[in-house]
Design a protein around this motif. Sequence first.
Motif, PDB file in Angstrom:
ATOM      1  N   LEU A 255      -3.910  14.598   8.463  1.00  0.00           N
ATOM      2  CA  LEU A 255      -3.980  13.914   9.749  1.00  0.00           C
ATOM      3  C   LEU A 255      -3.228  12.592   9.642  1.00  0.00           C
ATOM      4  O   LEU A 255      -3.684  11.668   8.981  1.00  0.00           O
ATOM      5  N   LEU A 256      -2.085  12.517  10.289  1.00  0.00           N
ATOM      6  CA  LEU A 256      -1.270  11.295  10.251  1.00  0.00           C
ATOM      7  C   LEU A 256      -1.332  10.635  11.625  1.00  0.00           C
ATOM      8  O   LEU A 256      -0.510  10.891  12.499  1.00  0.00           O
ATOM      9  N   HIS A 257      -2.327   9.809  11.805  1.00  0.00           N
ATOM     10  CA  HIS A 257      -2.557   9.157  13.093  1.00  0.00           C
ATOM     11  C   HIS A 257      -3.054   7.738  12.825  1.00  0.00           C
ATOM     12  O   HIS A 257      -3.966   7.531  12.017  1.00  0.00           O
ATOM     13  N   THR A 258      -2.486   6.752  13.522  1.00  0.00           N
ATOM     14  CA  THR A 258      -2.845   5.359  13.261  1.00  0.00           C
ATOM     15  C   THR A 258      -4.313   5.076  13.567  1.00  0.00           C
ATOM     16  O   THR A 258      -4.937   4.213  12.934  1.00  0.00           O
ATOM     17  N   ASP A 259      -4.897   5.806  14.539  1.00  0.00           N
ATOM     18  CA  ASP A 259      -6.297   5.578  14.893  1.00  0.00           C
ATOM     19  C   ASP A 259      -7.258   6.269  13.927  1.00  0.00           C
ATOM     20  O   ASP A 259      -8.489   6.133  14.081  1.00  0.00           O
ATOM     21  N   ALA A 260      -6.720   7.004  12.980  1.00  0.00           N
ATOM     22  CA  ALA A 260      -7.557   7.654  11.965  1.00  0.00           C
ATOM     23  C   ALA A 260      -7.495   6.929  10.628  1.00  0.00           C
ATOM     24  O   ALA A 260      -8.110   7.362   9.653  1.00  0.00           O
ATOM     25  N   ILE A 261      -6.775   5.810  10.576  1.00  0.00           N
ATOM     26  CA  ILE A 261      -6.657   5.057   9.328  1.00  0.00           C
ATOM     27  C   ILE A 261      -8.002   4.436   8.963  1.00  0.00           C
ATOM     28  O   ILE A 261      -8.659   3.802   9.791  1.00  0.00           O
ATOM     29  N   VAL A 262      -8.410   4.626   7.725  1.00  0.00           N
ATOM     30  CA  VAL A 262      -9.612   3.982   7.188  1.00  0.00           C
ATOM     31  C   VAL A 262      -9.190   2.741   6.412  1.00  0.00           C
ATOM     32  O   VAL A 262      -8.248   2.781   5.622  1.00  0.00           O
ATOM     33  N   LEU A 263      -9.882   1.655   6.646  1.00  0.00           N
ATOM     34  CA  LEU A 263      -9.557   0.382   5.993  1.00  0.00           C
ATOM     35  C   LEU A 263     -10.480   0.144   4.809  1.00  0.00           C
ATOM     36  O   LEU A 263     -11.693   0.352   4.905  1.00  0.00           O
ATOM     37  N   THR A 264      -9.899  -0.288   3.706  1.00  0.00           N
ATOM     38  CA  THR A 264     -10.689  -0.576   2.506  1.00  0.00           C
ATOM     39  C   THR A 264     -10.095  -1.804   1.811  1.00  0.00           C
ATOM     40  O   THR A 264      -8.870  -1.996   1.833  1.00  0.00           O
ATOM     41  N   PRO A 265     -10.904  -2.667   1.233  1.00  0.00           N
ATOM     42  CA  PRO A 265     -10.371  -3.892   0.628  1.00  0.00           C
ATOM     43  C   PRO A 265      -9.682  -3.651  -0.707  1.00  0.00           C
ATOM     44  O   PRO A 265     -10.021  -2.719  -1.437  1.00  0.00           O
ATOM     45  N   THR A 266      -8.732  -4.495  -0.995  1.00  0.00           N
ATOM     46  CA  THR A 266      -8.083  -4.470  -2.304  1.00  0.00           C
ATOM     47  C   THR A 266      -9.079  -4.915  -3.367  1.00  0.00           C
ATOM     48  O   THR A 266     -10.139  -5.474  -3.069  1.00  0.00           O
ATOM     49  N   GLN A 267      -8.728  -4.686  -4.614  1.00  0.00           N
ATOM     50  CA  GLN A 267      -9.550  -5.173  -5.716  1.00  0.00           C
ATOM     51  C   GLN A 267      -9.418  -6.698  -5.815  1.00  0.00           C
ATOM     52  O   GLN A 267      -8.335  -7.249  -5.619  1.00  0.00           O
ATOM     53  N   PRO A 268     -10.503  -7.393  -6.136  1.00  0.00           N
ATOM     54  CA  PRO A 268     -10.480  -8.863  -6.103  1.00  0.00           C
ATOM     55  C   PRO A 268      -9.796  -9.524  -7.295  1.00  0.00           C
ATOM     56  O   PRO A 268      -9.506 -10.712  -7.261  1.00  0.00           O
ATOM     57  N   SER A 269      -9.541  -8.759  -8.366  1.00  0.00           N
ATOM     58  CA  SER A 269      -8.932  -9.354  -9.559  1.00  0.00           C
ATOM     59  C   SER A 269      -7.926  -8.381 -10.162  1.00  0.00           C
ATOM     60  O   SER A 269      -7.974  -7.174  -9.902  1.00  0.00           O
ATOM     61  N   TRP A 270      -7.018  -8.914 -10.978  1.00  0.00           N
ATOM     62  CA  TRP A 270      -6.040  -8.062 -11.644  1.00  0.00           C
ATOM     63  C   TRP A 270      -6.730  -7.074 -12.574  1.00  0.00           C
ATOM     64  O   TRP A 270      -6.316  -5.930 -12.706  1.00  0.00           O
ATOM     65  N   SER A 271      -7.816  -7.510 -13.209  1.00  0.00           N
ATOM     66  CA  SER A 271      -8.528  -6.640 -14.124  1.00  0.00           C
ATOM     67  C   SER A 271      -9.149  -5.448 -13.395  1.00  0.00           C
ATOM     68  O   SER A 271      -9.015  -4.300 -13.839  1.00  0.00           O
ATOM     69  N   SER A 272      -9.836  -5.708 -12.291  1.00  0.00           N
ATOM     70  CA  SER A 272     -10.459  -4.612 -11.544  1.00  0.00           C
ATOM     71  C   SER A 272      -9.411  -3.704 -10.923  1.00  0.00           C
ATOM     72  O   SER A 272      -9.592  -2.484 -10.847  1.00  0.00           O
ATOM     73  N   PHE A 273      -8.292  -4.280 -10.479  1.00  0.00           N
ATOM     74  CA  PHE A 273      -7.195  -3.460  -9.956  1.00  0.00           C
ATOM     75  C   PHE A 273      -6.661  -2.520 -11.025  1.00  0.00           C
ATOM     76  O   PHE A 273      -6.488  -1.317 -10.795  1.00  0.00           O
ATOM     77  N   PHE A 274      -6.432  -3.062 -12.216  1.00  0.00           N
ATOM     78  CA  PHE A 274      -5.853  -2.245 -13.271  1.00  0.00           C
ATOM     79  C   PHE A 274      -6.808  -1.136 -13.695  1.00  0.00           C
ATOM     80  O   PHE A 274      -6.402   0.007 -13.913  1.00  0.00           O
ATOM     81  N   ASN A 275      -8.085  -1.452 -13.788  1.00  0.00           N
ATOM     82  CA  ASN A 275      -9.082  -0.424 -14.131  1.00  0.00           C
ATOM     83  C   ASN A 275      -9.147   0.658 -13.060  1.00  0.00           C
ATOM     84  O   ASN A 275      -9.318   1.838 -13.381  1.00  0.00           O
ATOM     85  N   GLN A 276      -9.018   0.253 -11.797  1.00  0.00           N
ATOM     86  CA  GLN A 276      -9.007   1.237 -10.715  1.00  0.00           C
ATOM     87  C   GLN A 276      -7.830   2.194 -10.861  1.00  0.00           C
ATOM     88  O   GLN A 276      -7.965   3.420 -10.738  1.00  0.00           O
ATOM     89  N   ARG A 277      -6.658   1.652 -11.156  1.00  0.00           N
ATOM     90  CA  ARG A 277      -5.460   2.495 -11.244  1.00  0.00           C
ATOM     91  C   ARG A 277      -5.480   3.396 -12.479  1.00  0.00           C
ATOM     92  O   ARG A 277      -5.021   4.533 -12.434  1.00  0.00           O
ATOM     93  N   VAL A 278      -6.016   2.877 -13.584  1.00  0.00           N
ATOM     94  CA  VAL A 278      -6.165   3.727 -14.771  1.00  0.00           C
ATOM     95  C   VAL A 278      -7.127   4.869 -14.463  1.00  0.00           C
ATOM     96  O   VAL A 278      -6.918   6.018 -14.869  1.00  0.00           O
ATOM     97  N   ARG A 279      -8.200   4.554 -13.724  1.00  0.00           N
ATOM     98  CA  ARG A 279      -9.159   5.595 -13.316  1.00  0.00           C
ATOM     99  C   ARG A 279      -8.470   6.665 -12.471  1.00  0.00           C
ATOM    100  O   ARG A 279      -8.659   7.863 -12.668  1.00  0.00           O
ATOM    101  N   TRP A 280      -7.652   6.239 -11.517  1.00  0.00           N
ATOM    102  CA  TRP A 280      -6.939   7.202 -10.666  1.00  0.00           C
ATOM    103  C   TRP A 280      -5.974   8.053 -11.486  1.00  0.00           C
ATOM    104  O   TRP A 280      -5.845   9.257 -11.265  1.00  0.00           O
TER     105      TRP A 280
END
Length: 385
Positions: A255-280
Amino acid sequence: MNSYLIFSLILIIAYAILMLIYTYGFLKARRVASVSRSEVQPFLSIIIPARNESANIADCINSILNNNYPRVLFEIILVDDFSSDETASIAKEILNLEQDKVLYLKDFISEENSINAFKKKALSIGIEHSRGDYIITTDADCIVQEDWLQLLANKMLSRVENKCLGAPVNFIPANNKKNLLYYFQSLDFMTMQGITVASNILNLGNMSNGANFMFSKPTFVALNGYKDIDHLASGDDMMLMQKINNAFPGSIDFLLHTDAIVLTPTQPSWSSFFNQRVRWASKSNSYPQFKLSLILLLVYLTNLNFLMLLLLSIFQIQYLYFLAFGLLIKVVCELIFLFPVSLFFKKIKELIFFIFLQPVHIAYIISAGFLAKFGSYKWKGRTVK
């Protein structure tokens, strides 16, 4: 030109072609994105696994409750994953517990259980206790738009073959702070979202994000749910989508529709961001789709090659010239791809930061890919190998 430079040239050309193919795929998806309203409104079960999300869960649930979809036709099931805060009690205050449910993972397993996939277990329990024929998953820190449920239902029912549906997710700044970390995450994730759309429509591999994901419950049950992929901490979305597609080819849609976009916050720190990406990235070795695995290998080798060219330039200046040439090709092709993607997500101004963040992005791809295979990461207070 020596053999390594020839190899580098092949990598760069292959990568450039890949990005142009992705551009074509995204534009094609935009052309066929419209979906008419379905006359049938199915009962929907929204499953939210949550762990220590007391700061976000109220906004998440309220955004779902504010949807323009009959309240009698959807339920919200929150599965508390051993939270040490007030996540569950806040949810109970907002939800109608005669229609919705708050379940506790601790009532089904012990936190000392030797499993990696607590989230998959939470989802499985939520699905087991659901009443809908269609399951929608999102995360406890997400905000959805008011037509989200109706658009998902319309798209799922637009083809009789549909059994699984991906939909767009967009990053917003953590704590409303647009700093360098936000722009880096936003650009990286926006690229991933564009690739997800293009890959699905061009049959280059099924990709999705569990923050905005829908599938048929009978299909999930028929395939024994997360069986055979439940040893992986991540992959509740992509691995399930690929499992469904392998069993029912042609049953995946987006579903590619602008009204269906879900918003989620970025990770608050470089460490949490990196752990998130390694997890993915940790699930990439288990993808059953050869084309997707080959593409991921190409992307990783292309970025690793830039590091090798930089190291070799210490000994011969020609490698530095070739590095500059390769980076130019990479940046141009990625910008061509990102232009329509950023228009869709209304983030065209963020492309200003794209060129300057290239060195950071290359270093992150190399290190995250390596650690996903050989290292460990921390997520939600747990260490996963």
